[in-house]
Design a protein around this motif. Structure first.
Motif, mmCIF file in Angstrom:
data_model
loop_
_atom_site.group_PDB
_atom_site.id
_atom_site.type_symbol
_atom_site.label_atom_id
_atom_site.label_comp_id
_atom_site.label_asym_id
_atom_site.label_seq_id
_atom_site.Cartn_x
_atom_site.Cartn_y
_atom_site.Cartn_z
ATOM 1 N N LEU A 2 -67.557 -11.137 26.747
ATOM 2 C CA LEU A 2 -67.346 -10.255 25.596
ATOM 3 C C LEU A 2 -65.970 -10.516 24.988
ATOM 4 O O LEU A 2 -65.813 -10.502 23.770
ATOM 5 N N GLY A 3 -64.973 -10.791 25.821
ATOM 6 C CA GLY A 3 -63.643 -11.121 25.321
ATOM 7 C C GLY A 3 -63.666 -12.363 24.434
ATOM 8 O O GLY A 3 -63.026 -12.391 23.384
ATOM 9 N N ARG A 4 -64.414 -13.375 24.841
ATOM 10 C CA ARG A 4 -64.522 -14.598 24.025
ATOM 11 C C ARG A 4 -65.221 -14.304 22.703
ATOM 12 O O ARG A 4 -64.791 -14.783 21.650
ATOM 13 N N ARG A 5 -66.288 -13.499 22.739
ATOM 14 C CA ARG A 5 -67.008 -13.150 21.498
ATOM 15 C C ARG A 5 -66.106 -12.344 20.565
ATOM 16 O O ARG A 5 -66.092 -12.575 19.356
ATOM 17 N N LEU A 8 -62.721 -12.040 15.711
ATOM 18 C CA LEU A 8 -61.409 -11.812 15.109
ATOM 19 C C LEU A 8 -60.927 -13.061 14.373
ATOM 20 O O LEU A 8 -60.364 -12.976 13.279
ATOM 21 N N GLU A 9 -61.136 -14.214 14.971
ATOM 22 C CA GLU A 9 -60.697 -15.456 14.333
ATOM 23 C C GLU A 9 -61.459 -15.697 13.025
ATOM 24 O O GLU A 9 -60.853 -16.091 12.028
ATOM 25 N N GLN A 54 -54.233 -21.548 11.209
ATOM 26 C CA GLN A 54 -54.670 -22.586 12.134
ATOM 27 C C GLN A 54 -55.583 -21.956 13.178
ATOM 28 O O GLN A 54 -55.710 -20.749 13.248
ATOM 29 N N PRO A 55 -56.226 -22.764 14.017
ATOM 30 C CA PRO A 55 -57.146 -22.218 15.011
ATOM 31 C C PRO A 55 -56.450 -21.241 15.957
ATOM 32 O O PRO A 55 -55.250 -21.310 16.164
ATOM 33 N N ALA A 56 -57.241 -20.366 16.535
ATOM 34 C CA ALA A 56 -56.728 -19.348 17.455
ATOM 35 C C ALA A 56 -56.092 -19.985 18.679
ATOM 36 O O ALA A 56 -56.531 -21.025 19.148
#
Length: 136
Positions: free
Chosen positions: A43-46, A51-52, A111-113
């Motif tokens: 869930l943290g990755r999702r 957010l990104e 830029q990317p997260a």
């Protein structure tokens, strides 16, 4: 007392436990939403991906910090009354680390997260007022 459900001297552990949840400050609303969440790594990755995407679309800016433990600071004038307060933050500097990530992202531009640390709690917040718009 909590396991047995027995009250002692007017103290009811079950009631106190419910009040701790109700009286805990795990979210803040200053210049944006700041949260301490207890979620699993998937869930943290999702959440970070969402957010990104929102950041890339210009909907929001964010900072986050993952860690394994939280810290609760309690103000309890009396365990018999309901007016106790509990402040929750990550044990590894949660809100402060999330603010630092946001500041680095702002200074670096789009830029990317950044990859966050291992799994665990995520603290998301903008930087304190004294760090905003300051190029260090």
């Amino acid at each position: 007392l909590d396991r047995t459900g027995i009250a002692l001297g007017g103290f009811d552990a079950h009631r106190y436990r419910r009040q701790v949840v109700a009286n805990s400050d795990y979210r803040k609303f200053e210049d944006g939403l700041k949260l301490t969440l207890d979620i699993d790594p998937a869930l943290g990755r999702r959440l970070e991906q969402r957010l990104e995407r929102a950041c890339i679309e210009g909907v929001c800016e964010y900072g986050l910090h993952r860690q394994e433990r939280a810290l609760i600071t309690c103000f309890v004038p009396s365990a018999l009354d309901a007016d106790h307060l509990h402040f929750i933050d990550g044990a590894g500097g949660g809100y402060t680390q999330a603010a630092a990530m946001l500041k680095r992202r702002r200074l670096a531009g789009p830029q990317p997260a950044e990859p966050a640390a291992a799994s665990g709690r995520i603290d998301a917040r903008p930087p304190p007022a004294d760090l905003r718009d300051r190029a260090d």
